[in-house]
Scaffold this motif. Sequence first.
Motif, PDB file in Angstrom:
ATOM      1  N   UNK A  56       1.002-102.595  97.432  1.00  0.00           N
ATOM      2  CA  UNK A  56       2.280-103.291  97.223  1.00  0.00           C
ATOM      3  C   UNK A  56       2.012-104.658  96.601  1.00  0.00           C
ATOM      4  N   UNK A  57       2.914-105.085  95.709  1.00  0.00           N
ATOM      5  CA  UNK A  57       2.667-106.309  94.939  1.00  0.00           C
ATOM      6  C   UNK A  57       3.490-107.498  95.419  1.00  0.00           C
ATOM      7  N   UNK A  58       4.499-107.248  96.253  1.00  0.00           N
ATOM      8  CA  UNK A  58       5.370-108.350  96.691  1.00  0.00           C
ATOM      9  C   UNK A  58       5.911-108.029  98.068  1.00  0.00           C
ATOM     10  N   UNK A  59       6.309-109.061  98.805  1.00  0.00           N
ATOM     11  CA  UNK A  59       6.962-108.815 100.087  1.00  0.00           C
ATOM     12  C   UNK A  59       7.896-109.957 100.457  1.00  0.00           C
ATOM     13  N   UNK A  60       8.720-109.736 101.475  1.00  0.00           N
ATOM     14  CA  UNK A  60       9.686-110.740 101.923  1.00  0.00           C
ATOM     15  C   UNK A  60       9.585-110.845 103.446  1.00  0.00           C
ATOM     16  N   UNK A 111       7.658-103.383  96.246  1.00  0.00           N
ATOM     17  CA  UNK A 111       8.016-104.441  97.191  1.00  0.00           C
ATOM     18  C   UNK A 111       8.007-103.907  98.616  1.00  0.00           C
ATOM     19  N   UNK A 112       7.259-104.566  99.485  1.00  0.00           N
ATOM     20  CA  UNK A 112       7.187-104.144 100.890  1.00  0.00           C
ATOM     21  C   UNK A 112       8.103-105.032 101.734  1.00  0.00           C
ATOM     22  N   UNK A 113       8.918-104.396 102.580  1.00  0.00           N
ATOM     23  CA  UNK A 113       9.818-105.168 103.446  1.00  0.00           C
ATOM     24  C   UNK A 113       9.460-105.003 104.915  1.00  0.00           C
ATOM     25  N   UNK A 114       8.691-105.963 105.448  1.00  0.00           N
ATOM     26  CA  UNK A 114       8.249-105.845 106.846  1.00  0.00           C
ATOM     27  C   UNK A 114       9.236-106.505 107.801  1.00  0.00           C
ATOM     28  N   UNK A 124      14.572-112.162  90.495  1.00  0.00           N
ATOM     29  CA  UNK A 124      14.196-112.291  89.088  1.00  0.00           C
ATOM     30  C   UNK A 124      13.572-113.670  88.840  1.00  0.00           C
ATOM     31  N   UNK A 125      14.175-114.712  89.430  1.00  0.00           N
ATOM     32  CA  UNK A 125      13.672-116.079  89.231  1.00  0.00           C
ATOM     33  C   UNK A 125      12.285-116.253  89.837  1.00  0.00           C
ATOM     34  N   UNK A 126      11.929-115.404  90.800  1.00  0.00           N
ATOM     35  CA  UNK A 126      10.621-115.506  91.452  1.00  0.00           C
ATOM     36  C   UNK A 126       9.612-114.527  90.842  1.00  0.00           C
ATOM     37  N   UNK A 127      10.005-113.945  89.722  1.00  0.00           N
ATOM     38  CA  UNK A 127       9.064-113.124  88.959  1.00  0.00           C
ATOM     39  C   UNK A 127       9.025-111.650  89.339  1.00  0.00           C
ATOM     40  N   UNK A 128       9.954-111.193  90.172  1.00  0.00           N
ATOM     41  CA  UNK A 128      10.005-109.755  90.483  1.00  0.00           C
ATOM     42  C   UNK A 128      10.491-109.020  89.237  1.00  0.00           C
ATOM     43  N   UNK A 182      -8.120-107.107 112.243  1.00  0.00           N
ATOM     44  CA  UNK A 182      -8.423-105.919 111.446  1.00  0.00           C
ATOM     45  C   UNK A 182      -9.597-106.124 110.490  1.00  0.00           C
ATOM     46  N   UNK A 183     -10.040-107.389 110.370  1.00  0.00           N
ATOM     47  CA  UNK A 183     -11.137-107.657 109.434  1.00  0.00           C
ATOM     48  C   UNK A 183     -10.760-107.432 107.976  1.00  0.00           C
ATOM     49  N   UNK A 184      -9.450-107.590 107.684  1.00  0.00           N
ATOM     50  CA  UNK A 184      -8.998-107.448 106.287  1.00  0.00           C
ATOM     51  C   UNK A 184      -8.611-108.828 105.771  1.00  0.00           C
ATOM     52  N   UNK A 185      -9.165-109.236 104.644  1.00  0.00           N
ATOM     53  CA  UNK A 185      -8.760-110.497 104.041  1.00  0.00           C
ATOM     54  C   UNK A 185      -7.461-110.238 103.264  1.00  0.00           C
ATOM     55  N   UNK A 186      -6.351-110.899 103.659  1.00  0.00           N
ATOM     56  CA  UNK A 186      -5.087-110.625 102.961  1.00  0.00           C
ATOM     57  C   UNK A 186      -5.180-110.852 101.449  1.00  0.00           C
ATOM     58  N   UNK A 187      -6.114-111.707 101.026  1.00  0.00           N
ATOM     59  CA  UNK A 187      -6.263-111.963  99.588  1.00  0.00           C
ATOM     60  C   UNK A 187      -6.809-110.746  98.845  1.00  0.00           C
ATOM     61  N   UNK A 188      -7.423-109.821  99.606  1.00  0.00           N
ATOM     62  CA  UNK A 188      -7.937-108.617  98.947  1.00  0.00           C
ATOM     63  C   UNK A 188      -6.822-107.602  98.710  1.00  0.00           C
ATOM     64  N   UNK A 189      -5.646-107.833  99.289  1.00  0.00           N
ATOM     65  CA  UNK A 189      -4.512-106.925  99.066  1.00  0.00           C
ATOM     66  C   UNK A 189      -3.862-107.286  97.724  1.00  0.00           C
ATOM     67  N   UNK A 190      -2.916-106.450  97.273  1.00  0.00           N
ATOM     68  CA  UNK A 190      -2.338-106.679  95.933  1.00  0.00           C
ATOM     69  C   UNK A 190      -1.097-107.574  95.946  1.00  0.00           C
TER      70      UNK A 190
END
Length: 444
Positions: A186-190, A140-143, A130-134, A207-215
Amino acid sequence: MISEQKYWNPLLETLAHEKIRKLQLEKFKRIFSWAHERSKFHRSLYEKAGIKPRDIRSFDEIRRIPTVEKSMMRGIQRKDPFPYGDALCVPLEEVSEFRQTSGTTGQPVYQADTWQDWEWWAECWAYILWAQGYRPKDRVFLPFGYNVFVAFWAGHYAAEKIGAEVVPGGVLDTQARILKIQELQCTAMMATPTYVLGMADTAKNKMGIDPRSLAIRKITCAGEPGASIPTTKKRMEDAWGAKVYDHAGATEIGAWCFECEAQSGGLHVNEAFFLVEIQDTETGEYIEEPGRRGKMIITALDRQAQPCVRFDSKDIIEWAPEPCPCGRSFRLIKGGVVGRADDITKVKGVLLAPSAIEEVVRGLDGLADEFEVIVDKQGDIDRITLKIEILKGREGERKRIEAQLKDQLRLKTNLGYNLEFHDYGTLPRYDVKAKRFKDLREKH
Ligand SMILES: [Zn+2]
């Protein structure tokens, strides 16, 4: 609407400090009596020191209680009641969770929790998220590998508890995880800082994916100090276009502190659930004032199955001088966990914290994220070798990088280094906690 609430628990998180202290004292007495009454291990420790529950009336008396070290926990486990040994305070049938420490510094320690303890874990993590804005609208993705290590297990349950949607990315490999994040927006991860940087590297370079283009807009880190090291935090935030927050916790303790959205350069101790004491490692004196480092002695005030009463964590911390602008009254520790009493080692007579090297390497333009530090002896003299990678296409700047690196390392750590430049991608990569610091001197 709960989503508009600023704090997960508005009452406790803004309680006046003297009231928090009163609450801590009352809760401490309760957990101390509980451990004394129910565990042979704790009772014999306290009897030897001549301390009974009724003796505890103030924080001064708490400081006379013997601390518990990890090695003591190793000594009692695998005995009756199997496998936890006699620190267990509840009948075995009430235990619902098994975890173990990752054992990077020796034989792992087993940890039992009841279902109530497990709910407590999730509640502690709910404060963090909550304090981190979730918020409930987050996905939320948990890898991480869901296994015997506590890692982000409680983060998973807490995300569900606050109403967010959880995507468990357990056995997927890094590329499949990135594709899943992309597919589901996904909007958040840990993850650990090492893995956050590793994922960004895979996305960009394989993969040629810019992580900034993800959500992904929020990342919660744990397991390593990186998210509190400004240069590492910046690398992660730049790579993902996301806010990166730190959290420190441990299997034997719980989720005891967190960074908030204000990112004020420190972590809040959850003082409603934990009592943190800081002890000078040389004099044994207790430190109340800000700005002086010492090791943390911590008590989990509500954990029941296998209590954590005055656990000598070996984490080096210091109180921050100012309160946090977020308005929480939980005190801040400045710069997070700045090191471990075990890791901080003397090289050529100078105290060296590996995190200081990380701060320099990650702050230097032209270097990749990976590095390795090896301390050994050349004859009788200590030698530190720092292995770094130059980014592709930047090899021509080696001279400039070398000079800056030498200067900044000298400034930050007062030591000289033997620098080894490696090609990009040739140093080992880690998925969870990295082993970047190697002290080989004992072998000589
Ligand atoms: Zn704050």
